[in-house]
Scaffold this motif. Sequence first.
Motif, PDB file in Angstrom:
ATOM      1  N   VAL A  22      41.175  43.269  30.730  1.00  0.00           N
ATOM      2  CA  VAL A  22      42.083  43.314  31.873  1.00  0.00           C
ATOM      3  C   VAL A  22      43.240  42.365  31.581  1.00  0.00           C
ATOM      4  O   VAL A  22      43.014  41.189  31.297  1.00  0.00           O
ATOM      5  CB  VAL A  22      41.374  42.882  33.176  1.00  0.00           C
ATOM      6  N   THR A  23      44.461  42.881  31.633  1.00  0.00           N
ATOM      7  CA  THR A  23      45.637  42.032  31.478  1.00  0.00           C
ATOM      8  C   THR A  23      46.435  42.037  32.768  1.00  0.00           C
ATOM      9  O   THR A  23      46.473  43.025  33.493  1.00  0.00           O
ATOM     10  CB  THR A  23      46.537  42.485  30.310  1.00  0.00           C
ATOM     11  N   ASP A  24      47.081  40.914  33.040  1.00  0.00           N
ATOM     12  CA  ASP A  24      47.837  40.707  34.275  1.00  0.00           C
ATOM     13  C   ASP A  24      49.089  39.906  33.922  1.00  0.00           C
ATOM     14  O   ASP A  24      49.004  38.719  33.616  1.00  0.00           O
ATOM     15  CB  ASP A  24      46.954  39.951  35.268  1.00  0.00           C
ATOM     16  N   PHE A  25      50.240  40.574  33.926  1.00  0.00           N
ATOM     17  CA  PHE A  25      51.500  39.925  33.595  1.00  0.00           C
ATOM     18  C   PHE A  25      52.313  39.745  34.877  1.00  0.00           C
ATOM     19  O   PHE A  25      52.559  40.710  35.596  1.00  0.00           O
ATOM     20  CB  PHE A  25      52.303  40.762  32.595  1.00  0.00           C
ATOM     21  N   THR A  26      52.696  38.511  35.166  1.00  0.00           N
ATOM     22  CA  THR A  26      53.557  38.210  36.309  1.00  0.00           C
ATOM     23  C   THR A  26      54.938  37.873  35.769  1.00  0.00           C
ATOM     24  O   THR A  26      55.101  36.914  35.002  1.00  0.00           O
ATOM     25  CB  THR A  26      53.005  37.029  37.131  1.00  0.00           C
ATOM     26  N   CYS A  27      55.912  38.693  36.139  1.00  0.00           N
ATOM     27  CA  CYS A  27      57.287  38.498  35.677  1.00  0.00           C
ATOM     28  C   CYS A  27      57.910  37.280  36.355  1.00  0.00           C
ATOM     29  O   CYS A  27      57.725  37.064  37.553  1.00  0.00           O
ATOM     30  CB  CYS A  27      58.137  39.720  36.008  1.00  0.00           C
ATOM     31  N   ALA A  28      58.673  36.542  35.595  1.00  0.00           N
ATOM     32  CA  ALA A  28      59.417  35.412  36.150  1.00  0.00           C
ATOM     33  C   ALA A  28      60.666  35.894  36.882  1.00  0.00           C
ATOM     34  O   ALA A  28      61.142  35.222  37.791  1.00  0.00           O
ATOM     35  CB  ALA A  28      59.793  34.442  35.041  1.00  0.00           C
ATOM     36  N   TYR A  29      61.159  37.072  36.489  1.00  0.00           N
ATOM     37  CA  TYR A  29      62.411  37.588  37.052  1.00  0.00           C
ATOM     38  C   TYR A  29      62.209  39.031  37.505  1.00  0.00           C
ATOM     39  O   TYR A  29      61.710  39.861  36.740  1.00  0.00           O
ATOM     40  CB  TYR A  29      63.517  37.532  35.997  1.00  0.00           C
ATOM     41  N   ILE A  40      51.059  35.608  31.412  1.00  0.00           N
ATOM     42  CA  ILE A  40      50.028  36.629  31.212  1.00  0.00           C
ATOM     43  C   ILE A  40      48.645  35.993  31.311  1.00  0.00           C
ATOM     44  O   ILE A  40      48.433  34.859  30.878  1.00  0.00           O
ATOM     45  CB  ILE A  40      50.196  37.359  29.865  1.00  0.00           C
ATOM     46  N   ARG A  41      47.755  36.719  31.939  1.00  0.00           N
ATOM     47  CA  ARG A  41      46.352  36.347  32.024  1.00  0.00           C
ATOM     48  C   ARG A  41      45.539  37.505  31.443  1.00  0.00           C
ATOM     49  O   ARG A  41      45.930  38.660  31.603  1.00  0.00           O
ATOM     50  CB  ARG A  41      45.939  36.092  33.467  1.00  0.00           C
ATOM     51  N   ALA A  42      44.436  37.193  30.797  1.00  0.00           N
ATOM     52  CA  ALA A  42      43.586  38.229  30.221  1.00  0.00           C
ATOM     53  C   ALA A  42      42.125  37.878  30.443  1.00  0.00           C
ATOM     54  O   ALA A  42      41.744  36.704  30.398  1.00  0.00           O
ATOM     55  CB  ALA A  42      43.876  38.383  28.739  1.00  0.00           C
ATOM     56  N   HIS A  43      41.343  38.903  30.693  1.00  0.00           N
ATOM     57  CA  HIS A  43      39.898  38.765  30.916  1.00  0.00           C
ATOM     58  C   HIS A  43      39.218  39.886  30.129  1.00  0.00           C
ATOM     59  O   HIS A  43      39.750  40.987  30.042  1.00  0.00           O
ATOM     60  CB  HIS A  43      39.540  38.945  32.393  1.00  0.00           C
TER      61      HIS A  43
END
Length: 136
Positions: free
Chosen positions: A22-29, A101-104
């Motif tokens: 599982v990947t979770d990318f939070t954009c800064a912009y 980015i976070r990954a599990h």
Amino acid sequence: MEPLRSWRPGPAGGGGPVLVSVTDFTCAYPYDLPKVYRAGLELRRAWPSLEGAVGLWLWTKPLRLRSGSVSIWETREDLHRFVAWPPHVAIMRRFRDRGTIRAHTWTADRFDPAETWARAARLLAQAGEPSQTAPA
């Protein structure tokens, strides 16, 4: 609210044990979110030809500036091969300074789509917590 998501099957059957990533990318912009999602769609097009890929959900929570994937693999080596795949490396380099980015990962005895998505959704709901590998 359920995030937008789409399923893409891969060439592998997934009848035996699987690895879920599982990947979770939070954009800064905000203006980067469409670019990040399009990059994911580029990778998704190749999915049917990726060795060991069982399937993939791309997901997005546009109002939270988040997007990512839930990918299912036959083995950890299959995931590692994808992570090192030049098109994936190029995308990661392009956006590495544009957000967080976070990954599990976890393993399962077999692929159950409903169970896998439910567990991934619980992880995604915990956004902001440090990255960790979920227990099997």
